[in-house]
Enzyme design. Sequence first.
Site, PDB file in Angstrom:
ATOM      1  N   HIS A   1      31.305  40.756  38.786  1.00 33.00           N
ATOM      2  CA  HIS A   1      31.174  41.685  37.809  1.00 33.00           C
ATOM      3  C   HIS A   1      31.413  40.743  36.642  1.00 33.00           C
ATOM      4  CE1 HIS A   1      35.580  42.252  37.945  1.00 33.00           C
ATOM      5  NE2 HIS A   1      35.465  42.219  39.141  1.00 33.00           N
TER       6      HIS A   1
ATOM      7  N   HIS B   1      34.696  38.510  36.601  1.00 32.60           N
ATOM      8  CA  HIS B   1      34.367  37.093  37.041  1.00 32.60           C
ATOM      9  C   HIS B   1      33.669  36.141  36.062  1.00 32.60           C
ATOM     10  CE1 HIS B   1      34.533  39.716  40.696  1.00 32.60           C
ATOM     11  NE2 HIS B   1      35.480  38.975  40.901  1.00 32.60           N
TER      12      HIS B   1
ATOM     13  N   CYS C   1      50.150  42.765  51.356  1.00 28.81           N
ATOM     14  CA  CYS C   1      49.004  43.273  50.587  1.00 28.81           C
ATOM     15  C   CYS C   1      47.828  42.501  50.792  1.00 28.81           C
ATOM     16  CB  CYS C   1      49.224  42.998  49.044  1.00 28.81           C
ATOM     17  SG  CYS C   1      48.040  44.090  48.123  1.00 28.81           S
TER      18      CYS C   1
ATOM     19  N   CYS D   1      45.758  41.248  47.732  1.00 27.21           N
ATOM     20  CA  CYS D   1      46.174  39.867  47.044  1.00 27.21           C
ATOM     21  C   CYS D   1      46.239  38.878  48.152  1.00 27.21           C
ATOM     22  CB  CYS D   1      47.832  40.072  46.649  1.00 27.21           C
ATOM     23  SG  CYS D   1      48.164  41.360  45.369  1.00 27.21           S
TER      24      CYS D   1
ATOM     25  N   CYS E   1      51.446  47.885  45.573  1.00 21.60           N
ATOM     26  CA  CYS E   1      51.142  46.894  45.034  1.00 21.60           C
ATOM     27  C   CYS E   1      50.558  47.388  43.654  1.00 21.60           C
ATOM     28  CB  CYS E   1      49.905  46.001  45.851  1.00 21.60           C
ATOM     29  SG  CYS E   1      49.184  44.956  44.603  1.00 21.60           S
TER      30      CYS E   1
ATOM     31  N   HIS F   1      46.606  46.549  42.977  1.00 19.13           N
ATOM     32  CA  HIS F   1      45.753  47.314  44.041  1.00 19.13           C
ATOM     33  C   HIS F   1      46.078  48.807  44.214  1.00 19.13           C
ATOM     34  CE1 HIS F   1      44.899  43.083  44.614  1.00 19.13           C
ATOM     35  NE2 HIS F   1      43.654  43.438  44.892  1.00 19.13           N
TER      36      HIS F   1
ATOM     37  N   LYS G   1      42.333  47.658  34.846  1.00 13.22           N
ATOM     38  CA  LYS G   1      41.673  46.454  35.123  1.00 13.22           C
ATOM     39  C   LYS G   1      40.163  46.762  35.774  1.00 13.22           C
ATOM     40  CE  LYS G   1      42.167  42.095  37.945  1.00 13.22           C
ATOM     41  NZ  LYS G   1      42.382  41.526  39.129  1.00 13.22           N
TER      42      LYS G   1
ATOM     43  N   LYS H   1      36.640  45.622  41.669  1.00 10.51           N
ATOM     44  CA  LYS H   1      35.779  46.223  42.702  1.00 10.51           C
ATOM     45  C   LYS H   1      36.892  47.435  43.353  1.00 10.51           C
ATOM     46  CE  LYS H   1      34.712  46.441  47.117  1.00 10.51           C
ATOM     47  NZ  LYS H   1      33.746  47.221  47.923  1.00 10.51           N
TER      48      LYS H   1
HETATM   49  N1  MSP Z   1      40.033  34.222  45.601  1.00 13.78           N
HETATM   50  C1  MSP Z   1      40.898  34.389  44.616  1.00 13.78           C
HETATM   51  C2  MSP Z   1      41.262  32.997  43.767  1.00 13.78           C
HETATM   52  C3  MSP Z   1      41.552  31.889  44.652  1.00 13.78           C
HETATM   53  S1  MSP Z   1      41.437  30.362  43.559  1.00 13.78           S
HETATM   54  C4  MSP Z   1      42.133  29.406  44.482  1.00 13.78           C
HETATM   55  C5  MSP Z   1      41.026  35.398  43.859  1.00 13.78           C
HETATM   56  N2  MSP Z   1      39.678  35.891  43.782  1.00 13.78           N
HETATM   57  S2  MSP Z   1      39.080  37.146  42.935  1.00 13.78           S
HETATM   58  O1  MSP Z   1      37.784  37.223  43.002  1.00 13.78           O
HETATM   59  O2  MSP Z   1      39.965  38.201  42.918  1.00 13.78           O
HETATM   60  O3  MSP Z   1      39.028  36.690  41.451  1.00 13.78           O
HETATM   61  C6  MSP Z   1      40.036  36.705  40.625  1.00 13.78           C
HETATM   62  C7  MSP Z   1      39.779  36.060  39.144  1.00 13.78           C
HETATM   63  O4  MSP Z   1      38.422  36.824  38.833  1.00 13.78           O
HETATM   64  C8  MSP Z   1      40.578  36.359  38.176  1.00 13.78           C
HETATM   65  O5  MSP Z   1      41.992  35.399  38.232  1.00 13.78           O
HETATM   66  C9  MSP Z   1      39.847  35.964  37.057  1.00 13.78           C
HETATM   67  O6  MSP Z   1      39.372  34.861  36.872  1.00 13.78           O
HETATM   68  C10 MSP Z   1      38.437  37.022  37.212  1.00 13.78           C
HETATM   69  N3  MSP Z   1      38.656  38.477  37.071  1.00 13.78           N
HETATM   70  C11 MSP Z   1      38.202  39.217  37.812  1.00 13.78           C
HETATM   71  N4  MSP Z   1      38.569  40.503  37.380  1.00 13.78           N
HETATM   72  C12 MSP Z   1      38.723  40.547  35.991  1.00 13.78           C
HETATM   73  C13 MSP Z   1      39.098  41.327  35.052  1.00 13.78           C
HETATM   74  N5  MSP Z   1      38.949  42.616  35.210  1.00 13.78           N
HETATM   75  N6  MSP Z   1      39.365  40.623  33.760  1.00 13.78           N
HETATM   76  C14 MSP Z   1      39.607  39.525  33.646  1.00 13.78           C
HETATM   77  N7  MSP Z   1      39.254  38.537  34.770  1.00 13.78           N
HETATM   78  C15 MSP Z   1      38.820  38.996  35.935  1.00 13.78           C
HETATM   79  O7  MSP Z   1      41.911  35.866  43.311  1.00 13.78           O
END
Ligand code: MSP
Length: 666
Positions: free
Chosen positions: A19, A22, A127, A130, A144, A147, A298, A301
């Site tokens: 989304h 990311h 969790c 996380c 959490c 979440h 935030k 998903k």
């Molecule tokens: N898989 C772990 C990260 C491992 S790194 C060694 C993870 N994945 S995640 O799919 O949840 O991605 C989290 C990251 O996605 C956040 O740190 C950020 O970079 C990005 N984001 C996901 N949602 C976001 C927002 N709503 N706002 C800003 N960044 C977002 O955690």
Amino acid sequence: MAQSIYFTTPIYYVNAEPHIGHLYTTALADTLKRFHRLMGDECRFLTGTDEHGEKIAQSAAQAQVSPQAFVDNISGVFRDTWQQIHIDCDDFIRTTEPRHVRYVQRILQQVHDAGDIYFDEYTGKYCVGCERYLTDSELVDGRCPDHQTVPNEVKEANYFFRMGRFQERLIAHIEAHPDWIRPARYRNEVLSFLRVPLEDLCISRPKSRLTWGIELPFDDAYVTYVWFDALLNYISALVSPPEGRDISERWWPVCHHLIAKDILKTHAVYWPTMLMAANLPLPAHIDVHGYWLSGESKMSKSLGNVVRPLTFDAHFGIENLRYFFFREMKFGTDAGFTYELFIERYNADLANGLGNLLSRTAGIAHRSFGALPPKGTATETSENIADQAAALTAGYRDAFEGRAFHQAIEDMRHLLAATDRYINEMKPWALAKDPERRDDMAQVLYTGLEVVRILAILLAPIMPRKCADILAYLGETRPLDGAVPFAELVAFGQLSSGAPIDKAPQFFPRIDAQKWAQEFAQQTADTADASDTSAQDKSALATAPEVPRVMAPPKPEITIDDFAKVDLRVGMVVSGHEVPGADKLVRLMVDIGEAQPRQVFAGIKSHYPDPAQWVGKRLILVANLKPRQMKFGLSEGMILAGSSVDKQRLVVASFDGELCGGDGVR
Ligand code: MSP
């Protein structure tokens, strides 16, 4: 002196498709790489997917496919999405790749041999969102905070990493390197977290509970737990890069991690202590940004309020969103995304701002000179504008390196506003009618177009393709890759006077805010009680007003036996793809429980522009239709669809409830 920098994004979980949250971090890495290239620096950029763990195993089970098939599919969606929107990464790592598994096992063995991994019994609150244990102080009302779920009490024998042993060294490192974690508020957060003794870190799961992970090299009854696996991607990708040879010595010490605040602790505490235990250098910087919020929460998903990059791209253009990202978010703090706000900013800054400055000046230049105008004689105001542009370009590097993108953009908007004022005062359209004021007219137009040229260079890392088009239109064809020094490129007064120009294309056409407001209102009403909360990706849902329908006469009657010949199956879409060269078709891979998913070409593209939106959805497939060899490949079935009430759109048939994949339909 040219620098070398290695940018990384988090590797994203593949339990759901990308989304725009990311996309932000990924576009940030892409922008920084392009910015540094413009400055003559060398960069490497890694992104990828995090594919092990409980969360992914659960999602695969829910979708009734094997974890491997599930991760292959969603990882492919991430990769395809980045490719389609021209994200310029040098490598894309998946944690299920042998190169990564090998490296994780090597480091685990090394840290185990050094005595920093031990076996013990543990009880904690886990969790799944996380993928880590939370301490009591992290919970809010027992839940959490990210979440909003109650963590599971887990009691089991596991392997632990002696994280606590490295606490003092970590504090010393953070204190000796004040800008190691940026912005400072996150550094302070980490330091305050480190005021209490660090607990050791559980790094394993017994296979009896979870098999979807990397096996511990010293105990085959266990797999390693997500973070010890995932964090190592940043180096495993360098040790075995697509190019072949190990490049970790060159790139690892110059690593800049880009993350959001959700994974600060894992990156600023777990990771550096793991590196210390493995005798490896620490990354150069950890840059932490805030969240994109949708309403109060935030965008994520699990909260179901996401916007998909490809859907956005189809409606409004991804580069315009990148501009919005950098203009709107003050690095480190949260920012809100709504379509309404996006449209407002786009219209103000790009359509009425940069786009309008370009079209009004280029239009007169084209009509009056048929070419880029001569410089003319400078005035006090035009010199002030040139000075303002020089100050802007001089501060640009620091602003980007300090992650003050929104400030840099604000300064650009000031320059634009000053130029607009100058044009309004001088009225070149009136000067064009007076042969004696040709020099004045040339001068105003030149100033306007030169400002556009400079702004297009400064914005090129954020909107690379759009700015390349603008620059090409203005006859600025020098490469933005450091071959020409930045200061030379942006020095005021280099517009190639005399070069022929065409009528300016509409680079930033206005978005009709009212039309979209109506559309959004309609869609919000339609989705208010929809069970699929991802339906809040509003622009994906163009709904049509109710109109009376005229029914075509029925076809000749058939018996129930005739009907029984048609084998209708419930199929789950495992991946959806564009079909290069086809306007109407998308390619769907549909799993109906056979060894391989079926490939189906469906003519739904003009109604559903984002093929990835079908992933995970269940559709009705005519499974015994004779396969049809098409120009693009074999189509092994047909999905059912009908017309919307106004006959304007095609609507794909689905079910009012969950059905069992592969089953027949009656
Ligand atoms: N898989 C772990 C990260 C491992 S790194 C060694 C993870 N994945 S995640 O799919 O949840 O991605 C989290 C990251 O996605 C956040 O740190 C950020 O970079 C990005 N984001 C996901 N949602 C976001 C927002 N709503 N706002 C800003 N960044 C977002 O955690």
